[in-house]
Write an enzyme that holds these catalytic residues in place. Structure first.
Site, short mmCIF file in Angstrom:
data_model
loop_
_atom_site.label_atom_id
_atom_site.label_comp_id
_atom_site.label_asym_id
_atom_site.label_seq_id
_atom_site.Cartn_x
_atom_site.Cartn_y
_atom_site.Cartn_z
N CYS A 399 -0.68 -6.67 3.91
CA CYS A 399 -0.52 -5.39 2.79
C CYS A 399 0.89 -5.70 3.20
O CYS A 399 1.86 -6.70 2.83
CB CYS A 399 -0.95 -4.08 3.53
N HIS A 526 -6.07 -5.76 1.72
CA HIS A 526 -6.86 -5.34 3.60
C HIS A 526 -8.38 -6.05 3.09
O HIS A 526 -9.27 -4.74 3.54
CB HIS A 526 -7.02 -3.90 3.16
N GLU A 528 -10.46 -7.09 6.02
CA GLU A 528 -10.48 -6.26 7.15
C GLU A 528 -11.81 -4.90 6.75
O GLU A 528 -12.61 -4.82 7.66
CB GLU A 528 -9.97 -5.73 8.07
#
Length: 620
Positions: A399, A526, A528
């Site tokens: 990001c 993102h 994750e």
């Protein structure tokens, strides 16, 4: 439908989220379909405008919901996909009730906390508990509800009252309460103290809820005499007092609960349709926990951020790194660096911290710059990115990390000294990162580009594409307002910074890769948020592979290495019993391959993630 309410006492942050996730995990291992709801008593509509120092990271769901980080725990433990309404706040309830009042739904009656607010809470839970969260679309059988905060807080009173009524609405055999409390152990005496738990349970019972299980958070295992004392003063059987002491890994918590008969008690208490037989899924949890404790070969990652004083601010990032490190059989060491301490002003004001920060950065095997907002610390992040680029050190920017990598490249390679993001310098002559077109600057909450979006690969030779399994596109979760300026794209590509992934329209730059570098990657999304223990996120996996010096070997062999073990994952099914195959672990070896790549059908990414890397001791 069965409902399990998890409340907390004495202090907040006691571990209710992990315990709620673990209860769901051991029930799912019995073949049940589980869903989860997190209740946050604050008045905010959602977690989107919080500083990470308030409640930790903001977790983003597929539908763009900005929610509490505990929903991330639920998704990782249970391998489910939740939606924004699985996170209930006081703000959402009051907004709903006031909207009804304005429409005249209450027929001129006085709108009060009881019954209108409490009824709205119960209706929300009843409705949300039945929404499927597994891939097979089956309606859940058990709903685990975590009530945030601490019993006795004034803001949680309407929720406690709602569940006092709720237990009679759904009948006793369909509702139980787990109360998580603290057993302090002062160093002066070393004695485990029960008085805080007694007071907490007394207060909960005074509000109309009697705990069925009391889970005691403590440093060391609970002594039998202490357990008997809690049983006597808290009106429960000794078998209903569960010890949840500190353990080496969160993966051990479900095993801890299972060993103390939690499944047996819940099956009897809620009349659950479960056969009491050995469950393979929990065996995999144990294998995973044991293996993680045995990892010796270290790999260190410098996490360069601005919220490094609170580990919860980067919970999903740390988990994604752990999943990837586990997949390659390395012990992860995360070095937290406050990016402001890398800047020249820190050399002047706090030289010791400055040199310590640079020592950490220089001694790391890889660099990660995660997402964030605001100008503070951005210079330090760009210095870290510059170091990774020049020293051929593995780098992943997520990001804002990707945006700053583009800014750093523009400044130091293209020679645009004032190149910047318009977020930090609206008047820059070289706006390499610009505001999103659909963003409404007049309102902060829920106005970013949020949720699952598709990214199309534009290069057939991209490292990221290979790591994702040579698919044509991926779908990942976003949370940002600013984008790389597409009009300047050709300047960067002429100098070797390739935009290998773009959105469906081709106007938003989603992935970058630097040519002639061991691993210099940035992603606008993102990754994750969708990482799982057995399905590590490919960008993070690439970072760990490169940091361990194994990426090129892995890619050269077509994303496959000679397997230590074989593992077949049927991620489309929500029945854990059918998702696990028998594993046999050979003796540990320092020479053998560390991981295995197998094709995995990824229903979330819309295609086959062939060559997905999985840990040898995989767990569903």
């Amino acid at each position: 439908m069965k409902y399990i309410l998890v409340t907390g006492g004495v202090i907040s942050g006691i571990g209710k989220g992990i315990i709620a996730s673990s209860v769901g995990t051991i029930l799912k291992s019995c073949g049940l379909h589980i869903t989860a709801i997190k209740i946050d008593p604050y008045i905010n509509i959602d977690a989107g405008t919080f500083s990470p120092y308030e409640h930790g990271e903001v977790f983003v769901l597929d539908d763009g919901g900005e929610v509490d980080l505990d929903l991330g725990n639920y998704e990782r433990f249970l391998d489910v996909r939740l939606i924004r309404d699985n996170n209930l706040t006081t703000g959402k309830i009051y907004q709903s009730v006031i909207s009804k009042e304005r429409r005249g739904d209450y027929l001129g009656k006085t709108v009060q906390v009881v019954p209108h607010i409490t009824d709205a809470i119960q209706e929300w839970v009843l409705k949300q508990a039945r929404i499927p969260v597994d891939e097979d679309g089956v309606e859940p059988q058990v709903c685990v509800i975590e009530l945030g905060g601490t019993v006795g807080d004034i803001e949680s009173m309407p929720f406690i009252e709602a569940f006092r009524q709720f237990q009679f609405k759904v009948k006793r055999e369909n509702f139980c309460n787990i109360h998580v409390s603290l057993i302090p152990q002062p160093k002066t005496t070393g004695e485990q103290k029960t008085k805080p738990t007694q007071s907490s349970v007394r207060e909960l019972r005074g509000l109309g809820l009697s705990p069925d299980l009391i889970m005691c958070r403590c440093i060391t295992p609970l002594e039998s005499a202490v357990k008997e004392k809690i049983s006597m003063f808290c009106h429960v059987e000794p078998t209903q007092v569960i010890c949840v002491h500190d353990v080496s890994s969160v993966y051990r918590v479900p095993l801890l609960l299972e060993d103390q008969g939690v499944v047996s008690y819940l099956c009897q208490r809620l009349n659950l349709p479960v056969e009491m037989k050995p469950r393979k899924m929990l065996a995999k949890w144990k294998e995973m926990a044991d293996r993680s404790d045995r990892l010796l070969e270290p790999v260190s990652i410098a996490l360069v951020g601005k919220y490094t004083k609170l580990a919860d601010a980067y919970t999903s990032v740390i988990k994604a790194l752990e999943h990837s490190a586990f997949a390659i059989n390395h012990k992860l060491e995360v070095k937290y660096l406050d990016s402001a301490e890398l800047e020249s002003t820190a050399l002047r004001d706090e030289p010791v911290k400055y040199h310590e920060a640079w020592q950490k950065l220089c001694s790391s095997h890889g660099v990660l710059v995660p997402g964030g907002f605001g100008v503070r610390g951005t210079e330090g992040k760009m210095l870290a990115i510059n170091w990774a680029r020049k020293k051929n050190l593995p780098f992943l920017g997520v990001c804002l990390g990707m945006q700053l990598a583009v800014c750093e490249f523009a400044c130091n390679v293209l020679g645009w000294e004032d190149a910047n993001s318009t977020e930090f310098n609206p008047d820059t002559k070289h706006p390499v990162v610009i505001d999103m077109p659909e963003h409404n600057p007049g309102q902060m909450g829920g106005t970013m580009r949020l949720g699952k979006r598709r990214t199309i690969f534009k290069s057939s030779t991209s490292v990221l594409r290979k790591l994702y399994g040579n698919v044509d596109y991926v779908e990942e979760r976003h949370r940002h307002r600013f984008e790389v300026n597409p009009e300047l794209k050709h300047h960067f590509e002429q100098k070797g910074l390739q935009f290998v992934g773009q959105d469906v329209e081709g106007t938003r730059m989603e992935m970058i890769e630097l040519q002639d570098h061991c691993y210099f990657v940035g992603v606008q999304y993102h990754p994750e948020f969708t990482s799982r223990p057995i399905k590590p996120s490919p960008p993070y996996l690439g970072l760990l592979l490169a940091a361990a010096g194994k990426l090129q070997t892995y890619l050269a062999k077509g994303c496959r290495l000679s397997p230590r073990d074989t593992y077949s994952d049927c991620s489309g099914s929500s029945s854990p019993e059918t998702d696990i195959t028998e594993l046999k672990f050979p003796p540990s070896s320092n020479n053998g391959p560390d991981f295995v790549a197998v094709p995995v059908q990824d229903h979330h990414a819309g295609g086959l993630r062939g060559g997905q890397v999985l840990p040898a001791e995989a767990l569903h």
